[in-house]
Write a protein that holds these residues in place. Structure first.
Motif, PDB file in Angstrom:
ATOM      1  N   CYS A  95       0.797  -1.260  -0.015  1.00 34.87           N
ATOM      2  CA  CYS A  95       0.029  -0.279  -0.021  1.00 34.87           C
ATOM      3  C   CYS A  95       0.791   1.263  -0.082  1.00 34.87           C
TER       4      CYS A  95
ATOM      5  N   ALA B  98      -5.185   6.603  -1.163  1.00 37.35           N
ATOM      6  CA  ALA B  98      -4.362   5.322  -0.799  1.00 37.35           C
ATOM      7  C   ALA B  98      -4.557   4.123  -1.757  1.00 37.35           C
TER       8      ALA B  98
ATOM      9  N   CYS C   6      -3.739   0.129  -2.761  1.00 33.43           N
ATOM     10  CA  CYS C   6      -3.245  -0.995  -2.277  1.00 33.43           C
ATOM     11  C   CYS C   6      -2.853  -2.115  -3.870  1.00 33.43           C
TER      12      CYS C   6
ATOM     13  N   PHE D 150      -4.183  -5.737   4.015  1.00 35.06           N
ATOM     14  CA  PHE D 150      -5.087  -4.560   3.969  1.00 35.06           C
ATOM     15  C   PHE D 150      -6.469  -5.331   3.855  1.00 35.06           C
TER      16      PHE D 150
ATOM     17  N   LEU E 175     -10.624   1.847   5.088  1.00 31.35           N
ATOM     18  CA  LEU E 175      -9.565   1.139   4.758  1.00 31.35           C
ATOM     19  C   LEU E 175      -8.916   0.504   5.930  1.00 31.35           C
ATOM     20  N   TYR E 176      -8.199  -0.648   5.850  1.00 33.87           N
ATOM     21  CA  TYR E 176      -7.220  -1.227   6.786  1.00 33.87           C
ATOM     22  C   TYR E 176      -6.053  -1.382   6.325  1.00 33.87           C
ATOM     23  N   ALA E 177      -5.018  -0.824   6.477  1.00 29.32           N
ATOM     24  CA  ALA E 177      -3.774  -0.806   5.898  1.00 29.32           C
ATOM     25  C   ALA E 177      -2.538  -0.747   6.829  1.00 29.32           C
TER      26      ALA E 177
ATOM     27  N   GLU F  46       0.410  -1.073   6.886  1.00 28.28           N
ATOM     28  CA  GLU F  46       1.510  -0.446   6.428  1.00 28.28           C
ATOM     29  C   GLU F  46       1.691   0.954   6.432  1.00 28.28           C
TER      30      GLU F  46
ATOM     31  N   ARG G 116      -2.891   2.715   9.105  1.00 27.61           N
ATOM     32  CA  ARG G 116      -4.320   3.084   9.134  1.00 27.61           C
ATOM     33  C   ARG G 116      -5.358   2.057   9.639  1.00 27.61           C
ATOM     34  N   SER G 117      -6.282   2.230  10.239  1.00 27.91           N
ATOM     35  CA  SER G 117      -7.317   1.347  10.640  1.00 27.91           C
ATOM     36  C   SER G 117      -8.659   2.056  10.758  1.00 27.91           C
TER      37      SER G 117
ATOM     38  N   GLY H 189      -9.885  -8.447   0.956  1.00 29.00           N
ATOM     39  CA  GLY H 189      -8.575  -8.062   1.801  1.00 29.00           C
ATOM     40  C   GLY H 189      -7.544  -9.107   1.320  1.00 29.00           C
TER      41      GLY H 189
END
Length: 252
Positions: free
Chosen positions: A28, A39, A41, A81, A227-229, A231, A234-235, A246
């Protein structure tokens, strides 16, 4: 004492996150395009088997959050992610086609209608078929009946065979935080993107077509987009979600 406790708790929390980070580097990134920030990914063909769709837990209850998705992973697995992956009804059931883990939870919808989903043409994101990744217009999907390991339907299409959706207006005042997926012309790369700020459909579609080079791209949703990332540290949190997509990997 209180400050020291907070510091120790912070260090312990950081160590816990480090232990559960996936061993996937460079997945990402943050990218600016035409005055907007996103953002993105990127998933390559070799990673397709690790891409997953989630909706319910083993008891049939809607997962609805990134935390709940992480709770379903096997020991040694981590979530690289994730993002919401299509529109859903008030009971969180998908509005259109949803296929995962060998089961079809909802059927393909080809009729037009109100709202973004019904802004034809809409489409299906399909993986593990003839090509690793495809975004296919829904009526073409119905005729072709392609084999898909995973499939999620949403709408509208953002990019159709290299052209923006015909109803997108450059001067539109409809702005939301939006997310979606685009596919490279050879079907070997999928880009999952979310805007950092509210953008128009036209701006979001051009990100996929002009910046990423996607021939076809599909809108997932707006306003509830998250987004969950790890790297990117970020959540996102907010309202309960329906479909979630994901990539998983081995934890470090």
């Amino acid at each position: 004492m209180r400050l020291d406790l907070k510091r120790r708790l912070g260090l312990a929390f950081g160590a816990l996150i480090a232990m559960t980070l996936p061993a996937v580097a460079g997945l990402c990134e943050k990218r600016d395009f035409d005055g907007q920030s996103y953002a993105i990914c990127t998933v390559e063909a070799a990673q397709e088997p690790d891409l997953r769709l989630w909706l319910n837990d083993a008891q049939g209850r809607t997962l609805g959050s990134f935390g709940a998705v992480r709770g379903t992973l096997a020991p040694g697995e981590a979530l690289a992610f994730a993002m919401n992956a299509g529109m859903y009804h008030p009971d969180y059931k998908p509005v259109g086609l949803f296929k995962a883990d060998g089961a079809t939870e909802a059927d393909l919808v080809t009729a037009g209608g109100g709202g973004n989903f019904g802004m034809l043409p809409n489409g299906v994101f399909c993986t593990g078929g003839k090509r690793p990744f495809q975004v296919i217009e829904s009526r073409a999907f119905a005729k072709a009946e392609p084999a898909c390991r995973l499939a999620t339907q949403s709408g509208p299409m953002l990019v159709i065979d290299g052209k923006l959706h015909p109803r997108f207006l450059p001067d539109s005042d409809s702005r939301y935080i939006r997310n979606g997926v685009g596919v490279s012309p050879d079907g070997k790369t999928a880009w999952f993107a979310i805007s950092d700020r509210a953008v128009t459909f036209h701006e979001f579609g051009r990100l996929f077509r002009d910046e990423l080079g996607a021939r076809d791209a599909l809108y997932f949703d707006g306003s509830i987009s998250r987004l969950y990332a790890p790297e990117l540290n970020r959540s996102d949190f907010g309202r309960k979600m329906g479909p979630i997509i994901g990539l998983t990997g081995k934890s470090e």
